[in-house]
Scaffold this active site. Structure first.
Site, PDB file in Angstrom:
ATOM      1  N   ILE A   1      45.444  36.728  48.288  1.00 41.33           N
ATOM      2  CA  ILE A   1      44.077  37.226  48.490  1.00 41.33           C
ATOM      3  C   ILE A   1      43.172  36.145  49.072  1.00 41.33           C
ATOM      4  CG2 ILE A   1      41.993  37.828  47.173  1.00 41.33           C
ATOM      5  CD1 ILE A   1      43.776  39.518  45.323  1.00 41.33           C
TER       6      ILE A   1
ATOM      7  N   ASP B   1      44.581  19.949  42.351  1.00 42.04           N
ATOM      8  CA  ASP B   1      44.807  20.853  41.218  1.00 42.04           C
ATOM      9  C   ASP B   1      43.441  21.098  40.586  1.00 42.04           C
ATOM     10  OD1 ASP B   1      45.431  22.011  38.722  1.00 42.04           O
ATOM     11  OD2 ASP B   1      47.377  20.991  38.657  1.00 42.04           O
TER      12      ASP B   1
ATOM     13  N   SER C   1      37.966  37.347  39.842  1.00 41.86           N
ATOM     14  CA  SER C   1      38.473  37.603  38.486  1.00 41.86           C
ATOM     15  C   SER C   1      39.449  38.775  38.536  1.00 41.86           C
ATOM     16  CB  SER C   1      37.332  37.803  37.484  1.00 41.86           C
ATOM     17  OG  SER C   1      36.523  38.906  37.800  1.00 41.86           O
TER      18      SER C   1
ATOM     19  N   LYS D   1      39.939  35.666  32.744  1.00 42.33           N
ATOM     20  CA  LYS D   1      39.101  36.415  33.703  1.00 42.33           C
ATOM     21  C   LYS D   1      37.780  36.830  33.060  1.00 42.33           C
ATOM     22  CE  LYS D   1      42.372  36.417  36.935  1.00 42.33           C
ATOM     23  NZ  LYS D   1      42.313  35.496  38.073  1.00 42.33           N
TER      24      LYS D   1
ATOM     25  N   ILE E   1      46.790  44.398  44.349  1.00 41.58           N
ATOM     26  CA  ILE E   1      46.734  44.206  45.806  1.00 41.58           C
ATOM     27  C   ILE E   1      48.145  43.934  46.312  1.00 41.58           C
ATOM     28  CG2 ILE E   1      45.738  42.812  47.676  1.00 41.58           C
ATOM     29  CD1 ILE E   1      43.672  44.530  46.046  1.00 41.58           C
TER      30      ILE E   1
END
Ligand code: HXC
Length: 268
Positions: A27, A73, A151, A169, A198
Site C-alpha cells: 500500500i 527501522d 491503521s 492500530k 487490499i
C-alpha cells in the site's frame, strides 16, 4: 476504465516533499508512487536497503522522478530521525509524513509470546509516534503539513488472531486524533486511512492465505478486495487542498467490510 488516480491533475503535488515509511512495498509503495507521479519529491523508508533500492529504481522508472531510499527501522527513534534529516537535506524541507510501516501475522492470543505482541506494537504504534515526533520540527516549518497514519479497521470489532495488530492500530488512531488537536496550531493536519483487505499486499498474503481470501471477499459488501491505487487515491485526496479542513479524521476505505457482519469472515 478510469484509474482512481486519473481524477487528479498533473503536478497537483508539485513542490511537496513526502516521506513514506513502509514505502518499499504494498500500500505504501502505491502511495509513494501516486505522490511522485503527481510531482512530489518522495523518500521511501523501510528496513532493508536492498529492497528499498530495487523499489526506488522501479518507482523512478514508473514516475520519471528521483526517489530517495533511506533504510531505517522505525522502532529506532535515532534511525527514523536520521532518515527524516536525509530527506530534508536532499529536498530542502518536509511537508508530508506517511506512517505506513507495519508488521503482522495471524496468532491466537493464548499462544502469542510477549515479544510477538511487543514487536507489532513497536513497529506499528511506537514507530508511528517516533516518526511523527522526529518530523515535527520540519513539518511545523511547512505550514501546510500532513501526517497520514495508516491503521486498519481490526479494532472496530474484536478480531480473532489479531490482538497485537488491533491494539497497535487502535493506538495509531488515538495518535492521529491527539496530534491533530495538539499540532493544528502549527499548521499540521493529522489524518488516517483505515484500509480494508487490499489485494496484492503482504498483509493479505499473511492474513488471508489460500481460500480464506475468497471467503473474505464474499463477506465484503463491495464483493471484492480493494486495490492499492484506491488507497493511494485516498492518500492524495487527504494530502490535497480539497482536504485542507480535514484533520483528526480516519478515512475508512474498505468496501463496507467493517460495517458488515461478520467483519472478517474468518474462522479460528
Ligand atoms: C507468532 C510470531 C510470528 C507468527 C513472528 N512472531 N512471527 N509469533 N506467529 N507468525 C514473533 C516471534 O516469534 C518473536 O517472538 C517476535 O514475533 C519477533 O519476531 P522476529 O521475527 O524476531 O521480528 P522481526 O524480524 O522484527 O519481524 C517482525 C514481524 C515480521 C512483524 C514479526 O513478520 C515482519 O517483519 N513482517 C514483514 C512486514 C509485514 O508483516 N507486513 C504486513 C503488515 S499487514 P519470540 O517470543 O519468539 O521472540 C498489516 C495490515 C493490518 O499491517 C490489517 C489489515 C486488514
Amino acid at each position: 476504465m478510469l484509474s482512481p488516480l486519473d481524477v487528479f491533475r498533473d503536478n497537483a503535488l508539485a513542490g511537496h516533499v513526502a516521506l513514506v515509511t513502509g514505502g518499499g512495498t504494498g500500500i505504501c509503495r502505491g502511495i509513494a508512487a501516486a505522490y511522485a507521479r503527481l510531482g512530489a519529491e518522495v523518500c521511501i523508508v523501510s528496513r532493508k536497503q536492498d529492497v528499498l533500492d530495487a523499489s526506488a529504481k522501479e518507482l523512478s522508472a514508473e514516475t520519471g522522478r528521483e526517489i530517495l531510499a533511506v533504510a531505517a527501522d522505525v522502532r529506532n527513534p535515532d534511525a527514523i530521525a536520521a532518515a527524516i534529516k536525509a530527506t530534508v537535506d536532499r529536498f530542502g524541507k518536509l511537508d508530508t509524513l506517511v506512517n505506513g510501516a507495519a508488521g503482522n501475522f495471524l496468532a491466537p492470543a493464548a499462544a502469542l509470546s510477549p515479544n510477538g505482541f511487543r514487536t507489532v506494537i513497536d513497529i506499528d504504534l511506537n514507530g508511528t509516534f517516533f516518526a511523527a515526533r522526529a518530523a515535527f520540527e520540519h513539518l511545523q516549518k511547512s505550514r501546510d503539513a500532513l501526517i497520514l497514519n495508516i491503521s486498519a479497521t481490526l479494532h472496530y470489532h474484536g478480531t480473532p488472531l489479531q490482538v497485537h495488530a488491533s491494539a497497535a492500530k487502535a493506538g495509531i488512531d488515538a495518535v492521529t486524533k491527539n496530534l491533530a488537536v495538539e499540532w493544528g496550531q502549527f499548521g499540521i493536519r493529522v489524518c488516517g486511512i483505515a484500509p480494508g483487505p487490499i489485494a496484492e499486499t503482504e498483509g493479505m498474503k499473511r492474513l488471508a492465505p489460500g481460500d480464506m481470501s475468497t471467503k473474505m471477499a464474499a463477506s465484503i459488501p463491495a464483493g471484492r478486495f480493494g486495490a492499492i491505487d484506491e488507497i493511494a487515491a485516498a492518500a492524495v485526496f487527504l494530502r490535497s487542498p480539497a482536504a485542507a479542513y480535514v484533520t483528526g479524521h480516519v478515512l475508512v476505505v474498505d468496501g463496507g467490510q467493517c460495517i458488515a457482519t461478520p467483519p472478517l469472515g474468518m474462522s479460528f
